[in-house]
Design an enzyme around this catalytic site. Structure first.
Site, mmCIF file in Angstrom:
data_model
loop_
_atom_site.group_PDB
_atom_site.id
_atom_site.type_symbol
_atom_site.label_atom_id
_atom_site.label_comp_id
_atom_site.label_asym_id
_atom_site.label_seq_id
_atom_site.Cartn_x
_atom_site.Cartn_y
_atom_site.Cartn_z
ATOM 1 C CD GLU A 166 -1.008 -0.250 3.752
ATOM 2 O OE1 GLU A 166 -2.039 -0.938 3.640
ATOM 3 O OE2 GLU A 166 -0.642 0.251 4.830
ATOM 4 C CB CYS A 192 4.724 0.987 12.587
ATOM 5 S SG CYS A 192 4.384 2.067 11.188
#
Length: 151
Positions: free
Chosen positions: A65, A119
């Protein structure tokens, strides 16, 4: 706020794993396998950034993505590889990967044990988007990543 880490469970206090992302599905052109998300510090906690831990099971991967925001990723468990644009990077514990804005990316478990990474992203951010046909064609034409893409 403190979230205590339990190394035996490889989990943080008060943080429950959730599905990687319900919005990720084959129907929208993005697929994933064997991935969970753990929100250690979310937007509801205030501030400008979120800290999430993703765990990818053996044979698993995140969706391929793009986003308008950057990702700062620190691998903390296992081994895998990161597709970032037309590059592929083998990654292991404590390696850092920067994913620039609007760059196709995917994380894949390449080992026998769980592959986990922290993340850090902006708290206010755009939703993931599937690659355009042109972006996907460029990746499939790249000898660095063509055989490594998982979908």
């Amino acid at each position: 706020m403190k979230r205590k880490f339990d190394p035996k469970a490889f989990a943080w206090s008060g943080v429950s794993p959730t599905s990687y992302a319900d919005e990720h599905s084959d129907a929208r052109g993005r697929s994933w396998r064997g991935t969970t998300r753990h929100i250690i510090k979310g937007r509801e906690d205030g501030g400008r950034f979120d800290v999430r831990y993703f765990e990818v099971a053996r044979g698993g991967y995140t969706s391929l993505e793009c986003h308008e925001h950057i990702h700062s990723v620190v691998c903390v468990r296992g081994a895998g590889y990161a597709i970032v644009g037309t590059d592929s990077h083998d990654v292991g514990a404590f390696d850092h990967v920067l994913v620039p804005a609007n760059t196709p990316h995917q994380f894949v478990n390449a080992g026998e044990e769980p592959f986990g990474f922290l993340c850090i992203v902006d708290a206010e951010r755009d939703r993931p988007r599937a690659l355009t046909p042109e972006e996907l064609a460029a990746l499939r034409a790249s000898p660095n990543v063509a055989s490594k893409i998982r979908m």
